[in-house]
Scaffold this motif. Sequence first.
Motif: not given
Length: 867
Positions: A434-444
């Motif tokens: 899942x996108x997790x660490x490559x994303x803004x964590x709170x949104x994910x």
Amino acid sequence: MNKPASVPGHFDAVVVGAGFSGLYMLYRLRQLGLSVKVFDSADDVGGTWYWNRYPGARCDIPTTDYTYSFDPELEKEWTWSEKYATQPEILEYLRFVADRHGLRSDIEFSTAVTSARWDEPEQRWRITTDRGKEIRCRYYIMATGCLSMPKSPDIEGAGRFAGQVYFTSRWPHEGADFTGQRVAVIGTGSSGIQSIPLIARQARQLTVFQRTANFSIPAHNGPAPADRLEQLDVGRDAYRHAARWSRGGVPLEPTDVLGVTASESVRRERFEAAWEQGELFGILNVFADQGVNPASNDIVAEMIREKIRSAVKDPETAEALCPKDHYFGTKRPCLDTGYFETYNLPHVRLVDLRKQPIVSITEDGIETADESFGFDAIVYATGFDAMTGALVAADVAGQDGLSLKEKWAAGPSTYLGLMTAGFPNFFMLTGPGSPSVLSNMTVSIEQHVDWVARCLEDMCEEGLETIEPTALAEAGWDQHVQDCGAITLYPTANSWYMGANVPGKPRVFLPYIGGVDAYRQACDEVASQDYLGFRMTGPGGDRCRDGVVRSMQPDVAMVLEFVAALGLPPMETLSDADARALMAATAEGRPPGPELGEVTDGVIPGPAGDLPYRLYRPGGPSGRPRPLVVYFHGGGWVLGNLDSDDPLCRDLCARSGAVVMSVNYRHAPEVRFPAAVLDAFAAVQWADANATELGGIPGQLAVAGWSAGANVAAVACQLARDAAGPRISGQLLICPVVDSDMTRPSYEENGDGYILTTALMRWFWDHYADPADRGDPRAAPLRGDLEGLPPACIVAADFDPLRDEGVAYARALEAAGVPVRLARARGHTHTSVTMVDVVISGAPVRAGIGEALRDFFPSAELQEQVS
Ligand code: N01
């Protein structure tokens, strides 16, 4: 939903972790009316923000965005004090959220889950804790975070040091006072880079042990940016919506400026703006191609290195601090406050472990290959067993007692990063894939929690009690995750994204890099297609709509989206002249393909006049004869010319090491069947007779073509066999037209939406051949006699209407005793394999084609030249 369980020790759901994800999961499960128990080994909420209390710890996504959005009232009541909040403030925020929603009553603190077993007869999870409790639950949800399992210090003698030892990830609550001390910090990731400037303020002497120099940009911390606050004031909902449908979870317009083609002033301007802004997604968006193109990446990387050199006074230290062993962004870049300037302080020293590796930690310090250092304190900022560490350490066993650790021994395997086959009702929040660490964590996190909650609600409404992914869906998703990574530079780095920081961990790209938006779309599609790829059971019945949610190569999908957005008229609705003009226009501005030794144009005599050709010679010693490949372009016998397939011919030449001669032939409708094949055969005869003049090796001749060009190439082979010459060593047929039957399933499946459509194929046939001629083997070579034909390499693309006839030709050739290599272009369309330097995922397919071409020829010399 279900009534809260009334049996003591029985819950509808158990959640592990009381950080951002666990708290929100609890909130949503409660909303559904489920009984929930949350466990956390900490004595308070906070998750990562509970543990990582080291000096300088802050978020690296602006707090305007690194915040829950599910509760609009909460957003009004809480104001962040800074652009990047400190760890204590974020922890305070999570406490505030827990109290505001009364979440603590369902959380058991200071309690770790020690094992979880799926009880098949009961269809429940049996959970045990380190307090000796056993609990049963229907749903088991790991909200354990991606960076929560500290990596053990894999350094010789790590236990021997008699002074103070600190881990950034397990910092003491009372803090640490380094005043007057000689301190070592090992590690220069985000934790090291954030803490080093603050430790330097206290320590008498600070020595930083750096194994890998890291990219970092100044955070320019301060009040939250005014423009961001204004956007939120004007339209908070719209802003949050944009975040949910952005690539990284923070609203940002992706640039289309390419680093490789931008002018120097544009490059500089974009870089300086991103540098000043001090945000990760900004600096990762200087150029559209910096994540995929080494040359573009190097432009950004070099500008950052310039900044480091100008910040650090000692040139030797500056050079050691300049990252050179990985592409910018492929290891998580850092945000810092005064990090590089810290090395200008007289009591701070950098030790480059690449030059003098640590031999051992000793009782009173650290010994490197060259020196012995004495310390009062050692700080390990050595990172985490990321993304999978906390999950596999948790002793989770699914069906047949198989543990997650065993299942994932060669790397994690998940469906959507949410679930894994064989572990019913076991959910992971922000799991691998899942996108997790490559994303803004709170949104994910909010997206994952919402998806799980909706799934459980849907199941309940339908009377379903268990859910797990199918093997097919999971394998498809794993492949998609790897495909997305493979077209980027990310897998080239020894990063924790790749599991490379933990000795012995399988090297697999762990997060999903396709984007928060694309990921959300995929999850939504799965849910709306009756939970595609999930098997669900319960009193409401058993159901499973099996399938793969994404099987197209990600860059092919991007090209299709781009083409669709252009809104071009369908080719078959145009006049011949307009169709040709459109094809020529779409070729403009595309990358030219590889540089070669020599490219020359000429003409050869054809059966009804001259035929133009272009000759491609690879680099290397000129004049050395090489095998010769006669190539015919695609375009449905109507379109195309020497220019249309020029990048592909260059690529074939560079990859095979052969001389490639691309020959044009007469086009329909001006000249119809069989003119094209007669021209092609004449060209092959001429090339064979003039091999030496062309720089070829007499007797070493292959034919090749794409699409309709592959049709005429295949026919030329049959004509050569019938005419007893010339001898052809091999035929390369890329997505060939080999039959006029348009009823095969691939026409049904792929007849619309993938550029070559059924309607266009019909238009081509109508232009080329009368219906009465379409069964002639010179139009439909699949219907010919296939014995005695040269060895073939056939490329069949998944999303091509012609896929099945290509496969049929391969099978028929094999049946006729012809050696065949069938190359399946997985996730490709009819055109995408040929899009050199545009569709990156086509490169491995073309590498295979190059190998097949080389294999046609006995020349060992050619093999050596290319390899
Ligand atoms: O860990 P890291 P981190 N000998 O793995 C070195 C998030 N985070 O805790 O690169 C010598 O990045 C290792 O060297 P190398 C963020 O996502 C966010 O700093 O393996 N050195 C590296 O330099 C981040 O990426 C924030 O060669 C050894 C360092 O230790 C992630 O957490 C703040 C070594 C480890 O760096 C992890 O960051 C903090 C050895 N045996 C963290 N072993 C925010 O700002 C390891 N190293 C939100």
